[in-house]
Write a protein that holds these residues in place. Structure first.
Motif, PDB file in Angstrom:
ATOM      1  N   ALA A 193      -4.358 -31.958 -14.483  1.00  0.00           N
ATOM      2  CA  ALA A 193      -4.291 -31.856 -15.949  1.00  0.00           C
ATOM      3  C   ALA A 193      -2.910 -32.269 -16.460  1.00  0.00           C
ATOM      4  N   ILE A 194      -1.869 -31.905 -15.738  1.00  0.00           N
ATOM      5  CA  ILE A 194      -0.512 -32.276 -16.138  1.00  0.00           C
ATOM      6  C   ILE A 194      -0.326 -33.784 -16.015  1.00  0.00           C
ATOM      7  N   ILE A 249       6.995 -32.710 -19.179  1.00  0.00           N
ATOM      8  CA  ILE A 249       5.568 -32.557 -19.465  1.00  0.00           C
ATOM      9  C   ILE A 249       5.025 -31.294 -18.826  1.00  0.00           C
ATOM     10  N   ARG A 265      -2.692 -36.057 -16.288  1.00  0.00           N
ATOM     11  CA  ARG A 265      -3.423 -36.671 -17.411  1.00  0.00           C
ATOM     12  C   ARG A 265      -2.591 -36.605 -18.686  1.00  0.00           C
ATOM     13  N   LYS A 266      -1.995 -35.445 -18.948  1.00  0.00           N
ATOM     14  CA  LYS A 266      -1.165 -35.291 -20.142  1.00  0.00           C
ATOM     15  C   LYS A 266       0.035 -36.231 -20.082  1.00  0.00           C
ATOM     16  N   THR A 267       0.635 -36.368 -18.903  1.00  0.00           N
ATOM     17  CA  THR A 267       1.771 -37.264 -18.730  1.00  0.00           C
ATOM     18  C   THR A 267       1.370 -38.699 -19.062  1.00  0.00           C
ATOM     19  N   ASP A 292      -1.101 -39.653 -20.975  1.00  0.00           N
ATOM     20  CA  ASP A 292      -1.374 -39.735 -22.420  1.00  0.00           C
ATOM     21  C   ASP A 292      -0.074 -39.877 -23.208  1.00  0.00           C
ATOM     22  N   VAL A 293       0.947 -39.109 -22.840  1.00  0.00           N
ATOM     23  CA  VAL A 293       2.229 -39.193 -23.536  1.00  0.00           C
ATOM     24  C   VAL A 293       2.844 -40.568 -23.326  1.00  0.00           C
TER      25      VAL A 293
END
Length: 98
Positions: A84-85, A19, A87-89, A91-92
């Motif tokens: 931010a990373i 990610i 949050r993206k993790t 979400d994935v």
């Protein structure tokens, strides 16, 4: 499986989905986030908790949980610049169920 030198055969290891890595890090200081799609888990790499942090974690248990860091667990530090990373993790990882 192992190669002829006894090392694990990397081709049989299930891939993690990379990610991101913390911005502005050197090659030896790399807080990193992955998702394991098979296990449906978030995998984090960070600095090990030092002797200064471990007692704080021990003395701050989650509600209705025993204090301490159990033998099968560990504590790591993740820099805030990774928000931010992370949050993206999340979400994935959430998307794996849908």
């Amino acid at each position: 499986m192992h190669d002829r030198d006894g090392r694990p055969d990397l081709e049989v290891i299930v891939e993690l989905q990379f990610i991101g890595v913390a911005p502005s890090t050197e090659d030896r200081d790399s807080p990193t986030a992955w998702v394991d799609p098979d296990a449906k888990e978030i995998i984090l790499q960070g600095r090990k908790a030092g002797d200064d942090l471990r007692p704080k974690v021990h003395n701050s248990p989650a509600p209705r949980h025993a204090p301490g860091i159990f033998d099968h667990e560990d504590v790591i530090r993740i820099p805030a610049r990774m928000a931010a990373i992370l949050r993206k993790t999340c979400d994935v990882a959430e998307g794996l169920d849908g």
